[in-house]
Design an enzyme around this catalytic site. Structure first.
Site, PDB file in Angstrom:
ATOM      1  N   ARG A   1      28.472 -65.367  43.923  1.00 35.79           N
ATOM      2  CA  ARG A   1      28.292 -66.716  44.726  1.00 35.79           C
ATOM      3  C   ARG A   1      26.920 -67.114  44.886  1.00 35.79           C
ATOM      4  NH1 ARG A   1      29.346 -65.441  50.823  1.00 35.79           N
ATOM      5  NH2 ARG A   1      26.858 -65.918  50.791  1.00 35.79           N
TER       6      ARG A   1
ATOM      7  N   HIS B   1      28.253 -68.917  51.901  1.00 33.97           N
ATOM      8  CA  HIS B   1      29.639 -68.887  52.068  1.00 33.97           C
ATOM      9  C   HIS B   1      29.981 -70.549  52.199  1.00 33.97           C
ATOM     10  CE1 HIS B   1      33.669 -67.816  53.877  1.00 33.97           C
ATOM     11  NE2 HIS B   1      33.273 -68.586  54.667  1.00 33.97           N
TER      12      HIS B   1
ATOM     13  N   TYR C   1      20.220 -62.433  54.610  1.00 27.37           N
ATOM     14  CA  TYR C   1      20.880 -61.357  54.579  1.00 27.37           C
ATOM     15  C   TYR C   1      20.804 -60.663  52.834  1.00 27.37           C
ATOM     16  CZ  TYR C   1      24.964 -64.114  53.447  1.00 27.37           C
ATOM     17  OH  TYR C   1      25.647 -65.302  53.422  1.00 27.37           O
TER      18      TYR C   1
END
Lengths: 352, 427
Positions: free
Chosen positions: B313, B317, B326
């Site tokens: 990815r 998100h 993160y």
């Protein structure tokens, strides 16, 4: 309370500072993890990242990965595992990232957590506190906006708590964690960062000017099952919780009605005494919640008030709620029980 | 509370997974095993699942380091089809870029990009029949684009505007397009998995020839729905393709929180007796070949297939997420399996069917196409400018026939609008 008492009594929880609701919840978790090694926090994204709303920020760094950890994306797993940890003797505080995602966990909550004490005659209990952001007003569509409290208040064996200020959020969350029964702690996410008067097109406020934004740094509890009178009045009683407490306050001030507003804070167990005393005094009762109407918690409140205060009522009990539709995306503010809906109900009940 | 540990028993310890890299860390992908392209064997689509378990633990790859298509899985597609595949993927990316920016400009509430994962939806959709039914998650916009769904319709939905055929009821990108074999996206995770199995079982029960396919992320394989779906699918040999898009991250939780430290996601198939293939999800030809194989297996009543698409990815998100908080920024740039669009482009160039000039010209053309669609969609309004649906649509579709209590509430709502002096929805 006399002036002298205010001066001499040490305030519960120590020095206060300004917090928003997220910070207050974080502080409650921090305080409880510091006091009790058996308290632990688990849920999707709650660990290193500190939660999608930052409610658990810094806790993993402070208390370590075995007490604050991310979980697989399985709500039934999160709750089932929390029950098992509770059975061992821990005091887990699982997070369900959005209340809209709690439904896969229904079986573990309804059939297991809620009945464990009963079915084992007290041999096992589920002292878990399930935290979950709920409610709309953030353009979250149908999967990030729902108010499912009525589903859980219908289940025997689960307590349901909903704060409306940072101060209450911390005190109630501490009491919930210390409670030996399962507690569903629903956090009104629309007011995480500030109170909301229901006017979506006006600038957002923060908690800095609100009395409920002053939060003690240390430990204090607000007993579950106790409502708060946020405004005293004689014309009618308005029962509300969560975001709607603030919307109701704003409408009442604008309408110039002398309403008594009760913030229920805990839906189960309910502060029926406070409700009865107030309704018997004012003779009118209006109930406001954001959740859908049919079979909602407002229906239960209406029944209780009618059963217990019938002879004192000067008008039928009035319910103001969200509509019985899924939470819409673009028509969010047509759905939301805002100032117009509450104002109209107010006129109606005062005319009757 | 802690139990007493008798002296003759060692204390237990709890394992909590931790990703290898955090913000600021240098990234080293030495632990990611990348077998040579063309090295995986290709069983017959009707073979017993137990006879090729190793494919659930390996990595099917077609495009090699010299940009050639090699080995038994190479689908031998014509240059025209390859160019169409490249174009579809590039269009998805152009669309994502534009809509991400629209959200940042305050034109809508939310958006989700599929950057780096375009092959997973585009190549799969191209390997299926146009009338096969897709049950996607929220990151397979490539299916709609491959099936020539109107970009303007997609944008109307994203803007919740007057043209939105979903009447502004759903969060942006939660499309529904029945005529395009695209099931209504829920937003709840993995709920579409058992539904795809049900559709496939119905198709089989009726003697139909259409199959179903479904997609979820690796994180969602933890949901109960995933496991229920696999159980039903194996019991009834449902003609369905399960796609697990392993893009390494579920918001901030790395794939280890879905079990990736212990095994592959394709290996979930093994326990259920389902065919399992683990493939390079950034290799459009591997995605095409695996989907084509699984479709044939399903169509010949040989049962379901689970395909793990190993990918990355490359972006957050959603527009609500900040991945720099993160994970290491180097992860995306250093991904050992590259970028799916670039790899297919280089393959077409290597076989003499494409060049960089044409590619750059196509990118410009696609950006223009998206821009034109955006202009057309914005003529129907944008969410940022208020509410566009007639208010009474709020009550449409709760039930087929509106019961009395909803009629009452609808009248109440219209009276509220009148009283508000703000005709919200008439802009």
């Amino acid at each position: 309370m006399t002036d002298e008492m205010i001066e001499t009594a040490a305030p519960a929880g120590g020095e206060t500072s300004r917090m928003n609701m997220i910070q207050a919840i974080n502080s409650a978790l921090d305080v409880m993890m510091g006091r009790d090694d058996d308290v632990l926090v688990m849920g999707e994204d709650v660990g290193y990242f500190g939660g999608v709303f930052r409610a658990t920020a810094g806790l993993q760094q402070k208390y370590g990965k075995t007490r604050v950890f991310d979980t697989p994306i399985t709500e039934i797993g999160i709750i089932g595992v929390a029950i098992g940890m509770g059975a061992y003797g821990l005091r887990p505080v699982p997070e369900i990232q959005f209340a809209d995602y709690i439904y896969p966990a229904l079986d573990q909550l309804v059939s297991e957590a809620a009945r464990l004490r009963y079915r084992s005659a007290g041999e096992f209990t589920a002292p878990i506190t399930v935290r979950s952001p709920y409610g709309g007003g953030i353009f979250g569509g149908q999967t990030h906006s729902q108010s499912p409290e009525g589903i859980f208040t219908h289940v025997s064996g689960i307590k349901t708590v909903i704060p409306s200020t940072p101060y209450d959020a911390k005190g109630l969350l501490i009491a919930a964690i210390e409670d030996n029964d399962p507690v569903l702690f629903l956090e009104p996410k629309r007011i995480y960062n500030g109170p909301f008067d229901g006017n979506w097109d006006r600038p957002a406020k923060n908690w800095s000017a609100h009395p409920g934004g002053a939060v003690p740094a240390g430990y204090y509890r607000i007993e579950l099952g106790k409502a708060a009178t946020v405004r005293e009045g004689g014309d009618l009683t308005i029962l509300a919780y969560g975001t709607m407490v603030h919307v109701v306050q704003a409408v009442v001030e604008e309408a110039g009605v002398d309403a008594e507003i009760l913030d229920l804070r805990t839906l189960v167990p309910l502060d029926i005494e406070a409700i009865e005393v107030s309704v018997k005094k004012t003779g009118r009762c209006m109930i406001v919640h954001e959740a859908t109407r049919t079979g909602g918690f407002g229906a239960e409140l209406s029944a209780l008030v009618t059963e217990r205060c019938f002879h004192h009522l000067e008008a039928p009990v009035e319910r103001v709620t969200g509509f019985d539709t899924p939470y819409p995306h673009s028509l969010e503010w047509a759905y939301f029980p805002g100032p117009v809906r509450i104002g109209q109900a107010l006129k109606k009940i005062m005319k009757d | 509370m802690s139990g007493d540990v008798p002296a003759n028993r060692p204390p237990l310890s709890l394992h909590v997974p931790e990703p290898r890299f955090r913000p600021g860390d240098a990234v080293d992908y030495a632990h990611v095993e990348v077998p040579p392209a063309g090295s995986a064997r290709r069983p017959e689509p009707g073979d017993a699942a137990a006879s090729f378990h190793e494919l659930a633990f390996g990595l099917v790859r077609v495009l090699d380091e010299e940009n050639r298509a090699v080995g038994p899985w190479a689908p031998r597609l014509s240059p025209d089809v390859l160019r169409q595949m490249l174009r579809n993927m590039a269009l998805v990316r152009a669309f994502d870029e534009r809509m991400f920016r629209a959200q940042r400009q305050g034109k809508t509430s939310f958006y989700m990009k599929s950057t780096g994962e375009e092959a997973v939806s585009v190549a799969a959709a191209m390997a299926m029949q146009r009338d096969d039914m897709c049950f996607p998650s929220y990151r397979q916009q490539g299916i709609l684009i491959t099936r020539d769904y109107s970009l303007v319709e997609m944008m109307n939905q994203i803007y919740s505007n007057r043209g939105d055929k979903l009447q502004g009821k759903q969060l942006p990108i939660m499309y529904s397009a029945k005529d395009y074999g695209f099931f209504s996206i829920s937003g709840n995770l993995a709920t579409q998995y058992p539904q795809a199995v049900g559709w496939a079982m119905a198709s089989a029960a009726k003697g139909d020839s259409r199959i179903a396919a479904t997609w979820c992320g690796e994180g969602s394989t933890a949901e109960g729905d995933f496991h229920s779906a696999l159980t039903f699918a194996t019991v009834y040999r449902a003609p369905v393709i399960f796609n697990v898009v392993n893009n390494q991250w579920a918001i901030s939780s790395f794939s280890g929180f879905a079990g990736a430290e212990a095994t592959t996601f394709a290996a979930r198939a093994v326990g259920y007796g389902i065919a399992g293939l683990r493939i390079d999800g950034n290799d459009a030809l591997a995605v095409y070949a695996a989907t084509e194989w699984a479709a044939e297996r399903a169509r010949t009543n040989a049962g379901p297939t689970l395909i793990e698409h190993f990918t990355y990815r490359a972006e957050g998100h959603s527009t609500s997420d900040d991945p720099t908080a993160y994970r290491s920024a180097d992860e995306a740039t250093g991904w050992p399996l590259g970028d799916p669009i670039r790899r297919l482009r280089d393959h077409l160039i290597a076989i003499g069917e494409w060049d960089l000039e044409r590619h750059a010209a196509q990118d410009l053309e696609l950006a223009e196409q998206v821009k034109r669609a955006q202009k057309e969609a914005e003529a129907n309004g944008i969410l940022g400018h208020g509410l566009h649906q007639p208010l009474d649509t709020l009550f449409d579709g709760v039930f087929e026939e509106m019961p009395w209590h909803l009629r009452e509430q609808q009248a109440q709502m219209l009276a509220e609008e009148e009283a508000s002096g703000r005709p919200w929805a008439r802009k």
